[in-house]
Design an enzyme around this catalytic site. Sequence first.
Site, PDB file in Angstrom:
ATOM      1  N   GLU A 126       3.533   9.058  -0.863  1.00 44.77           N
ATOM      2  CA  GLU A 126       2.417   8.960  -1.291  1.00 44.77           C
ATOM      3  C   GLU A 126       1.851  10.017  -1.968  1.00 44.77           C
ATOM      4  O   GLU A 126       0.871  10.108  -2.910  1.00 44.77           O
ATOM      5  CB  GLU A 126       1.421   8.470  -0.212  1.00 44.77           C
ATOM      6  CG  GLU A 126      -0.170   8.410  -0.450  1.00 44.77           C
ATOM      7  CD  GLU A 126      -0.905   8.093   0.782  1.00 44.77           C
ATOM      8  OE1 GLU A 126      -0.149   7.814   1.959  1.00 44.77           O
ATOM      9  OE2 GLU A 126      -2.201   8.163   0.746  1.00 44.77           O
ATOM     10  N   LYS A 173      -3.912  -0.152  14.134  1.00 44.68           N
ATOM     11  CA  LYS A 173      -4.743   0.923  13.481  1.00 44.68           C
ATOM     12  C   LYS A 173      -6.135   0.564  13.907  1.00 44.68           C
ATOM     13  O   LYS A 173      -6.436  -0.364  13.299  1.00 44.68           O
ATOM     14  CB  LYS A 173      -4.404   1.218  11.973  1.00 44.68           C
ATOM     15  CG  LYS A 173      -5.409   2.083  11.086  1.00 44.68           C
ATOM     16  CD  LYS A 173      -5.210   2.130   9.826  1.00 44.68           C
ATOM     17  CE  LYS A 173      -6.128   2.782   8.997  1.00 44.68           C
ATOM     18  NZ  LYS A 173      -5.447   3.203   7.480  1.00 44.68           N
ATOM     19  N   GLU A 216     -10.627   4.757   9.001  1.00 42.37           N
ATOM     20  CA  GLU A 216     -10.519   4.470   7.508  1.00 42.37           C
ATOM     21  C   GLU A 216     -11.310   2.887   7.655  1.00 42.37           C
ATOM     22  O   GLU A 216     -10.678   2.143   6.764  1.00 42.37           O
ATOM     23  CB  GLU A 216      -9.347   4.561   6.734  1.00 42.37           C
ATOM     24  CG  GLU A 216      -8.810   5.814   7.011  1.00 42.37           C
ATOM     25  CD  GLU A 216      -7.510   6.208   6.110  1.00 42.37           C
ATOM     26  OE1 GLU A 216      -6.881   5.087   6.041  1.00 42.37           O
ATOM     27  OE2 GLU A 216      -7.499   7.182   5.515  1.00 42.37           O
ATOM     28  N   ASP A 275      -2.787  14.388   6.644  1.00 47.95           N
ATOM     29  CA  ASP A 275      -2.320  13.157   6.287  1.00 47.95           C
ATOM     30  C   ASP A 275      -1.019  13.341   5.329  1.00 47.95           C
ATOM     31  O   ASP A 275      -0.943  13.136   4.169  1.00 47.95           O
ATOM     32  CB  ASP A 275      -3.251  12.086   5.483  1.00 47.95           C
ATOM     33  CG  ASP A 275      -2.752  10.682   5.179  1.00 47.95           C
ATOM     34  OD1 ASP A 275      -1.754  10.343   5.764  1.00 47.95           O
ATOM     35  OD2 ASP A 275      -3.568  10.000   4.579  1.00 47.95           O
ATOM     36  N   GLU A 320       0.841  -1.118  -0.128  1.00 47.99           N
ATOM     37  CA  GLU A 320      -0.033  -0.151  -0.037  1.00 47.99           C
ATOM     38  C   GLU A 320       0.987   1.340   0.086  1.00 47.99           C
ATOM     39  O   GLU A 320       1.735   1.184   0.836  1.00 47.99           O
ATOM     40  CB  GLU A 320      -0.871   0.021   1.213  1.00 47.99           C
ATOM     41  CG  GLU A 320      -1.835   1.172   1.215  1.00 47.99           C
ATOM     42  CD  GLU A 320      -3.086   0.964   2.170  1.00 47.99           C
ATOM     43  OE1 GLU A 320      -3.418  -0.447   2.402  1.00 47.99           O
ATOM     44  OE2 GLU A 320      -3.963   1.906   2.215  1.00 47.99           O
TER      45      GLU A 320
HETATM   46  C1  GCV Z   1      -2.353   2.417   5.408  1.00 45.75           C
HETATM   47  C2  GCV Z   1      -3.601   7.205   4.285  1.00 45.75           C
HETATM   48  C3  GCV Z   1      -3.113   6.511   3.090  1.00 45.75           C
HETATM   49  C4  GCV Z   1      -3.679   5.159   3.360  1.00 45.75           C
HETATM   50  C5  GCV Z   1      -3.002   4.705   4.715  1.00 45.75           C
HETATM   51  C6  GCV Z   1      -3.597   5.566   5.821  1.00 45.75           C
HETATM   52  C7  GCV Z   1      -3.022   5.315   7.130  1.00 45.75           C
HETATM   53  O1  GCV Z   1      -5.042   7.605   4.531  1.00 45.75           O
HETATM   54  O2  GCV Z   1      -3.872   6.998   2.086  1.00 45.75           O
HETATM   55  O3  GCV Z   1      -3.332   4.327   2.281  1.00 45.75           O
HETATM   56  O4  GCV Z   1      -3.639   3.138   5.078  1.00 45.75           O
HETATM   57  O5  GCV Z   1      -3.040   6.818   5.367  1.00 45.75           O
HETATM   58  O6  GCV Z   1      -1.974   5.950   7.320  1.00 45.75           O
HETATM   59  O7  GCV Z   1      -3.503   4.368   7.973  1.00 45.75           O
END
Ligand code: GCV
Length: 719
Positions: free
Chosen positions: A412, A306, A310, A384, A186
């Site tokens: 990212e 986590k 999300e 973020d 990811e």
């Molecule tokens: C692992 C952002 C990223 C997600 C990531 C998230 C996080 O939203 O786009 O891909 O997920 O951060 O840090 O948990």
Amino acid sequence: MGRLLAWCAALFLMAGTLTTTAAHAEDGYDLWLRYRPLPANIQARDSTRAASIVVAGDGSDPSVAKAAEELERALSGMLGGTVSAGGGVKSGSVVIGTAKDSRVRALALPLAGLGPEGYLIRSATIDGKPVTVVAANSGVGVLYGSFALIQRIQRGQPIDALDIASAPKLKLRLLDHWDNLDRTVERGYAGQSIWDWWKLPDFKDPRYTDYARANASIGINGAVLNNVNAKADSLTAPYIAKAAALADVFRPYGIRVYLSARWSAPIELGHLKTADPLDPSVAAWWKAKADEIYAAIPDFGGFLVKANSEGQPGPQDYHRNHAEGANMLAAAVKPHGGVIIWRAFVYAQENPEDRAKQAYDDFKPLDGKFADNVIVQVKNGAIDFQPREPFHPLFGAMPETPLMMEFQITKEYLGMATHLVYLGPLYEEALQADTWAHGKGSTVAKVIDGSLDHHALTGMAGVANIGTDRDWSGSTFNQANWFVFGRMAWDPEASAKAVAGEWSELTFGPDPRITPTVVAMMTTSREAVVNYMEPLGLAHMMGTGHHYGPAPWVHELARPEWNPVYYHKADASGIGFDRTKTGSNAVAQYAPKLAAMFADPKTTPERNLLWFHHVGWDERMASGKTLWEELVAHYALGVAEVADMHEQWRTLAPLIDRQRYAKTDSFLSIQQREAQWWRDACLAYFASVSGHALPPGEAAPAHSLAEYEAITFPYEPGR
Ligand code: GCV
């Protein structure tokens, strides 16, 4: 005469460079552990000081053995002959050992204050012979010291009269791999996951050892192996065995493994009806799971979680808070010395509150309620990993709780693999930000190193940018972000610029014709990306899902905070998110002094202006330009800065090996094109919203807004 000397020196250095280029394929695999032959004068000088390696003890410490191996490899590579370990002390020996070894003890070195991982490097005399001693309280400390000595030599620095002591300021220095069990990564832009789960535990790819060497060389001491968006499978017996195999490879390098834990694993694997942290059967399941893991991996670091973010499950599903969740897990790993790293990256779709405020709202009331083996991991900013964010308001706001920094090393939101963006300045800006929690000087660095509120459990995590690409990180310059993360996790006060210089010398050789140019490129690169993507405090204007390229126009996605328009709030009157009292009042989450500063557009630093304020397009900025003109100028500057970086790189063409030169060169072409795309697309959109025309002399966007809006990326990497 001066010119003649300079010419000779240049020729001399060039000879070294040419030897290097001809003799080795330079695909970047060696990272900064690039032990190429040094120029002959340096070889001649250092050979007398690094003539052999002597292991002071009985050779049984695996980390000291790795140190000896690395010294052999490095010194033989750099000094033009075989430098081996073994034999007695000679003039010029490098003597390595721990405080347990009598030869080290006899030197009465001041090791006591260095802790379990620090080291000392000293020029000394043993039996009348001049030697260099690398000593520490543990084998890992010796390994770290050996890498430090190697790096000095690699950089052409003198190694006589050494007296260096260093110890890490943070306890947990971790890479968080967002690697999935199917080997996708990811937000990974450097190929597949390096963990070949399918072939583990039997096949241990030699690359795992090189990964461990690279990490140890910059002091990283832990790896969270799997994605925080975790699958419960990683906690099953076969995957524990696979993780154990990796732990066996990493152990001598001082690296512990950690796993991301899926909150609902007791239901998914244990067939329980609930994952309620206060349910005794849930606690018992986790305890048994921890016992099972520790039986296989005695030095397992702990779990990263986590939760309730999300879409991930978490204790709030059972009306329990984050502390209740973390503490239940903490009890499971505590008997084994493990820790729970609990992420504060939380925001919920059903919460209409400003996303930037939600983590603080959830966590601040829990200050002091976490068990002593829990550390809360907070991203550097409240949204973020944007090119620029003000520091996260939780730093300084939870004095009773150890907080750990989470940086993103993978890019990212910063152009993914191809854009040259050195993250040192971003890390430095976040770490040196003053929280004012206990008055002036209460920097984020002091929060996370534990000195501000007297915490012993401290740490920094970086979301890894590592994959199966030959150069590990997708580009040569991306390697620098892994490197600077390690350096700043060791010492959060480290200077981004100094680290850039160090990295350049290790990566391209200690060539005075190369280093200043590379450092100049690196140090401007972060501001360049801010300028061409999100200047003046703007945030989160990237394309939906993949976060690649500009999409400030997106407004139709189901959740408000998925839409860039939520963040920039541009309309006919102005642009920016009002986070003052008249808006979300997020400013009140900062210490009063900062809250007052951020509450007033006149005292808000211009770089954060639109993060905190909705500002009229025609308001005057410090430069005298209107906001609209200023915005346009920043975009233009960003594009120009990339063009400048590219030109600078091209001056290095004769000095850098062909393969690494060419890859960077083509990536800079991509970046130039895409910086222009960012500028054009954003200005086309903001012009349409504001009704302002571009100032005279500013080129019109190459395409219409509709054309920019129509660009899609169905197969982008990193999902
Ligand atoms: C692992 C952002 C990223 C997600 C990531 C998230 C996080 O939203 O786009 O891909 O997920 O951060 O840090 O948990």
